[in-house]
Design a protein around this motif. Structure first.
Motif, PDB file in Angstrom:
ATOM      1  N   GLU A  70       0.837  -1.200   0.000  1.00  8.33           N
ATOM      2  CA  GLU A  70       0.000   0.000   0.000  1.00  8.33           C
ATOM      3  C   GLU A  70       0.873   1.251   0.000  1.00  8.33           C
ATOM      4  N   ARG A 104      -1.817  -5.178  -5.091  1.00 12.62           N
ATOM      5  CA  ARG A 104      -2.831  -6.014  -4.445  1.00 12.62           C
ATOM      6  C   ARG A 104      -4.219  -5.390  -4.565  1.00 12.62           C
ATOM      7  N   THR A 105      -4.312  -4.084  -4.383  1.00  6.91           N
ATOM      8  CA  THR A 105      -5.603  -3.408  -4.530  1.00  6.91           C
ATOM      9  C   THR A 105      -6.109  -3.509  -5.959  1.00  6.91           C
ATOM     10  N   SER A 108      -7.619  -6.842  -6.579  1.00  4.78           N
ATOM     11  CA  SER A 108      -8.592  -7.323  -5.597  1.00  4.78           C
ATOM     12  C   SER A 108      -9.952  -7.579  -6.233  1.00  4.78           C
ATOM     13  N   GLU A 109     -10.711  -8.458  -5.605  1.00 10.50           N
ATOM     14  CA  GLU A 109     -12.056  -8.776  -6.105  1.00 10.50           C
ATOM     15  C   GLU A 109     -12.954  -7.552  -6.060  1.00 10.50           C
ATOM     16  N   LEU A 110     -12.827  -6.729  -5.013  1.00 15.10           N
ATOM     17  CA  LEU A 110     -13.650  -5.530  -4.900  1.00 15.10           C
ATOM     18  C   LEU A 110     -13.436  -4.586  -6.071  1.00 15.10           C
ATOM     19  N   GLU A 111     -12.200  -4.510  -6.578  1.00 15.12           N
ATOM     20  CA  GLU A 111     -11.871  -3.586  -7.661  1.00 15.12           C
ATOM     21  C   GLU A 111     -11.906  -4.240  -9.045  1.00 15.12           C
ATOM     22  N   ARG A 112     -12.394  -5.485  -9.115  1.00 17.75           N
ATOM     23  CA  ARG A 112     -12.329  -6.230 -10.369  1.00 17.75           C
ATOM     24  C   ARG A 112     -12.980  -5.473 -11.536  1.00 17.75           C
ATOM     25  N   ARG A 261     -16.801   1.130  -0.607  1.00 14.18           N
ATOM     26  CA  ARG A 261     -15.390   0.907  -0.331  1.00 14.18           C
ATOM     27  C   ARG A 261     -15.122   1.204   1.144  1.00 14.18           C
TER      28      ARG A 261
END
Length: 262
Positions: A70, A104-105, A108-112, A261
């Protein structure tokens, strides 16, 4: 779009206009020098320069830097120095922006269907291993629309505060560019699944939007003009106080709200 109906990657270093070749090489060198201790996973360029449509003296330089971990305060300081150094060194560009997100962000699945899509389809690799190799292909779906621009309502209050406090032509111009481009791109992704394709061109985006919302077409065309050639004239208030709120409400009705988010 490719022959199979997937959204194709829109930019490439091979498309960079000759006038911007030195800018891109300088950006590559400065990023490599600033993140030379193993922090950097990869870096990318996006926007009109890798699309091959940039105009010398008017276009800005857009970069994405992806550290392994990060971003730290030191990373943000390095990014600011890169922005300032490049903007001061090249008259071909009108402003530089460096985005910072960890690898990693971005994966990530959230940011797919937001940052992942951004890397895979809107960014051209500049340094390091391409994260797009670990991301899926994308179609112009309602899910993609919701996750890319389904949070316009969250941006409006901040824009109003910035408009009220912007006290220099430089600040007003930068805000006009930011707001207009976001409004046009949100207008386009609102109709993207019905239109059945993808474009990042502001003029084409506005025209496509007007096919489905003719009563708002002229407002969107004006927003596209502001996004291409921003000025300090406070026309941005029309976007923030009228077109923006309407667009945010219509977006929520058609596609729903973007996933929250942290």
């Amino acid at each position: 779009m490719d022959a199979e109906g997937w959204i194709a990657r829109e930019g490439a270093l091979s498309r960079v206009p000759a006038a911007f070749a030195g800018v891109v090489e300088a950006a590559r060198a400065r990023i490599a020098d600033s993140f030379d201790d193993g922090r950097l996973h990869s870096a990318y360029i996006y926007g009109s320069i890798p699309r091959g449509t940039a105009t010398p003296g008017l276009s800005d330089l857009d970069l994405l830097v992806a550290p392994h971990a990060e971003p730290t305060e030191a990373d943000r300081t390095a990014a600011t120095r890169i922005e300032q150094a490049l903007d001061e060194s090249f008259t071909q560009i009108d402003g530089v922006g460096v985005l910072l997100f960890s690898a990693r962000t971005l994966l990530s699945e959230l940011e797919r269907h937001d940052l992942g899509f951004f890397v895979a389809c809107l960014c051209a690799p500049l340094l390091g291993d391409d994260l797009a190799d670990h991301l899926p292909r994308y179609r112009p779906t309602s899910l993609l629309a919701r996750e890319t621009n389904g949070d316009l309502s969250l941006a409006l209050p901040g824009w109003r505060r910035q408009a009220a406090t912007a006290n220099t032509d430089q600040h007003r111009k930068a805000l006009s560019r930011l707001v207009a481009r976001r409004i046009v791109r949100t207008g386009f992704t609102l109709i993207m699944p019905r239109w059945g394709g993808w474009t990042s061109d502001l003029t084409e985006s506005a025209e496509a939007f007007g096919l489905y919302y003719p009563e708002r077409a002229e407002q969107m065309r004006r927003a596209a003009v502001i996004g291409r050639t921003p000025s300090a004239v406070p026309a941005v208030h029309e976007l923030i106080d009228d077109l923006g709120p309407w667009l945010a409400a219509e977006y929520a009705t058609v596609h729903g709200d973007k996933a929250a988010r942290p």
